[in-house]
Design an enzyme around this catalytic site. Structure first.
Site: not given
Ligand code: ADP
Ligand code: ADP
Ligand code: MG
Length: 668
Positions: A275, A116, A164-165, A296, A235, A208, A158
């Site tokens: 995002e 990030k 994955g939150g 992806r 998240h 978001h 962060k």
């Molecule tokens: P991840 O890689 O875990 O998806 P993100 O950076 O995309 O991490 O953030 C995940 C979630 O956290 C966002 O969808 C939002 O809900 C919250 N978030 C992230 N950054 C901020 C911010 N600066 N202020 C408030 N909420 C945030």
């Molecule tokens: P987003 O939900 O924003 O697309 P995430 O980083 O939370 O992104 O993960 C994407 C999706 O990939 C998850 O919701 C899950 O269904 C799948 N995933 C991630 N890691 C695994 C894993 N180890 N085994 C199976 N599915 C996975």
């Molecule tokens: Mg994200």
């Protein structure tokens, strides 16, 4: 176009990719682990190769083995799906080295967007708006503290390598910063092997909103509009929709162009998601800031497919085989509104604890097709399949499309009502309630929607006792009629000779004991009384078995119920909601006591993350004792009673099996 591709994934996304490949005449090779030997994704592909044990590291993450499988079967390209190897630059590079096409961006773009902090430095150069914050390389604690003070609280720390939150800490005031930083770094090193962090201003009432982008190998880029994924818990996304309610065409274009600039800056190819976090100001204006790019296909891509009428997997295959983008920006349009709900095996009433087990009943809504339509279900499982503890808990995705958001919402509600899953806990009813909240219905969206609506989400009775009991009684009578050929109650001449003028039932309904009495009246009608004393409900019971459930009329309510009996539990599904009611066999269980003793055991196989207590600590009922991680989620183990911690039986990081005792607690 490719003749044959290998799909390096499982579950719904593997099935999703296979469906488009089949439609395009491209042969598919599945890979599978021990646990997935009989999985749906194996059945829907043309060929399948076993790649190892059930744990992801022994199969779906073994990229040498996967590349070997592609070579063996003559596949020309590999689709990584999402999760697993999809954002692994080494894997993308290894595919290239082996002469295989990686259906995704070039390894350099994965690397550029992988962390990030680094990606933000690149975005800054490309002129993409960033959340005010610090994303430098210097990680000195005093400097980070000074930066947070400069940015102004609240801030979000962060993990740069996070996803994955996970690996995020919100900090409200300067005094709390040092402790939060230390804990965030600890989690980051444990989860991602890298403790670098960045700091962002915590955006108020954030939404978001992400943009789907696509690039081809000829240097063309388009954006396929936005998805609003503000409805989250911890998240993580719960409901996703497109387009984003209230987004002006000007802002949509600005965000689209910013996302294309982000993709261009890293020479992106294929499907990607940029995002943004969107700030909603008091005056109604909105500001958007880059958060991260996911390199992806995203879980929620079907809502984009629904509103654009495009098949994004087809686009991926075309672009990967060297063709130009199928459409240009001015040929893309938004039609109607789409919403996706993620159906997960988990228990919302128990802190979303993931559930494992067999899908004894797996009934999906009408018009289930993969093809775009009003209702689409993308599912990686079939009735009878099991949800195992090895992979994440997503069972299926339900996607609805309508001319307007209201229509889509109505379809979502109906489709969720028609989703009948029995055998393990799911979030289906929870999703219905989220979609029905005032906030969601009025598109009053921000990432705090679920906590804000908690009161209505978790304390609402879905189907009341009278209706549940009526459904269970009707089901019993229908079952008897089927097995005896005749229902003694319906034999106008026979019931008296059986001496049956009334019949008693007892139920357990959500922990309360309930009695019911059924009277057979002279005119052949049935009268049902549920409960006793002042709370009793009484009325005539009428029912009719149809192909689509039992048409039921009782005490002024009319509904269609579908009842599935599993042992003594009747799972009742109605258009109003679903519930369970347990028939107590009056003879079999006399005097039996239920063991309420909450042993401090692992609810499922997983890893111990931390203990919140040590030996000798006094704890009170409900207090958090330990945190476990399983199925990509953390679970808190709480004390079932007041007591004293006698002994911790594992250490953080230990892998435990289901039912393993985590700690010993002696009663106070
Ligand atoms: P991840 O890689 O875990 O998806 P993100 O950076 O995309 O991490 O953030 C995940 C979630 O956290 C966002 O969808 C939002 O809900 C919250 N978030 C992230 N950054 C901020 C911010 N600066 N202020 C408030 N909420 C945030
Ligand atoms: P987003 O939900 O924003 O697309 P995430 O980083 O939370 O992104 O993960 C994407 C999706 O990939 C998850 O919701 C899950 O269904 C799948 N995933 C991630 N890691 C695994 C894993 N180890 N085994 C199976 N599915 C996975
Ligand atoms: Mg994200």
């Amino acid at each position: 176009m490719f003749k044959k591709i290998l799909i390096a994934n499982r579950g719904e996304i593997a099935c999703r990719v296979a469906a488009t490949a089949r439609r395009m005449g491209v042969k598919t090779v599945a890979v599978y682990s021990d646990a997935d030997a009989n999985a749906k994704h194996v059945a829907v592909c043309d060929e399948a190769v076993h790649i190892g044990g059930s744990a992801p590291k022994d199969s779906y993450l073994r990229w040498e083995r996967i590349i070997e499988a592609a070579k063996q079967t003559g596949a020309q390209a590999i689709h990584p799906g999402y999760g697993f190897l999809s954002e692994n630059e080494e894997f993308a590079q290894a595919c290239q080295n082996a002469g295989l096409v990686f259906i995704g961006p070039p390894p350099s773009a994965i690397k550029d967007m992988g962390l990030k902090a680094e990606s933000k430095q690149l975005m800054e150069k490309a002129g993409v708006p960033l959340v005010p914050g610090y994303h430098g390389a210097n990680q000195d604690a005093a400097l980070l503290q000074a930066e947070a003070d400069r940015i102004g609280y609240p801030v979000l720390i962060k993990a740069s390598a996070g996803g994955g939150g996970k690996g995020m800490r919100a900090v409200d005031k300067s005094e709390d910063f040092a402790a939060a930083l230390a804990s965030c770094k600890r989690e980051a090193i444990n989860s991602f092997g890298d403790d670098a962090v960045l700091i962002e201003k915590y955006v108020q009432r954030p939404r978001h909103i992400e943009i789907q982008v696509f690039g081809d190998t000829l240097g063309n880029y388009v954006y396929l509009f936005e998805r609003d994924c503000s409805v989250q818990r911890r998240h993580q996304k719960v409901l996703e929709e497109a387009p984003a309610p209230g987004l002006s065409p000007e802002m949509r274009a600005q965000m689209g162009l910013a996302a294309v600039a982000a993709a261009r800056a890293v020479h992106y190819v294929g499907a990607g998601t940029v995002e943004f976090i969107v700030e909603q100001r008091q005056d109604g204006s909105m500001n958007f800031f880059f958060m991260e790019m996911n390199t992806r296909l995203q879980v929620e891509h079907p809502v984009t497919e629904a509103i654009t009428g495009q098949d994004l997997v087809e686009w991926q295959l075309r672009v990967a085989s060297g063709e130009p983008l199928p459409l240009q920006q001015d040929e893309l349009r938004i039609t109607g509104h789409a919403i996706e709900a993620r159906i997960c095996a988990e228990n919302p009433d128990n802190n979303f604890l993931p559930a494992t087990g067999a899908l004894n009943v797996y009934g999906l809504p009408d018009c289930v097709t993969f093809e775009r339509g009003a209702v689409r279900v993308d599912s990686g499982v079939r009735q009878g399949d099991a949800i195992s503890p090895f992979y994440d808990s997503m069972v299926a995705k339900l996607i609805v499309h309508g001319d307007t958001r209201e229509q889509a919402l109505a379809r979502l509600d109906e489709a969720l009502a028609q989703t009948h899953i029995v055998g393990l806990a799911t979030n289906v009813q929870f999703l219905r309630m989220v979609a029905r909240t005032d906030s969601f219905a009025k598109a009053n969206l921000d990432t705090a929607l679920i906590p804000r609506e908690e009161a209505v989400l978790f304390q609402q009775e879905r189907v009341g006792l009278p209706l549940a009991a009526a459904a269970a009684v009707a089901q019993t009578l229908l079952r008897e009629r089927a097995s005896e050929g005749v229902d003694p109650f319906s034999r106008r001449d026979g019931w008296r000779s059986h001496g049956l003028v009334e019949r008693r039932f007892e139920f357990d309904f959500g922990g309360t004991h309930a009695k019911a009495r059924l009277d057979y009246l002279h005119d052949g009608a049935l009268r049902l009384t549920v409960g006793e004393g002042a709370d009793a409900v009484t009325g005539s019971l009428e029912f009719n078995d149809t192909a689509r459930g039992i048409d039921l009329q009782y005490a002024g309510q009319r509904t269609r119920a579908t009842v599935y009996a599993q042992g003594e539990t009747d799972h009742v599904f109605t258009p109003q909601g679903a519930t369970q009611i347990v028939a107590i066999d009056l003879l079999a269980h006399a005097g039996e006591e239920q063991d309420e003793g909450g042993r401090l055991t692992a609810p499922m196989p997983g890893k111990v993350v931390s203990f919140a207590v040590k030996a000798g600590d006094k704890v009170s009922k409900g207090q958090a004792l330990a945190v476990m991680e399983a199925m990509k989620m953390e679970h808190t183990i709480a004390a079932p009673v007041d007591g004293v911690v006698a002994e911790l039986l594992y250490a953080p990081g230990d892998q435990v099996t289901e039912g393993a005792e985590l700690l010993k607690l002696s009663a106070a």
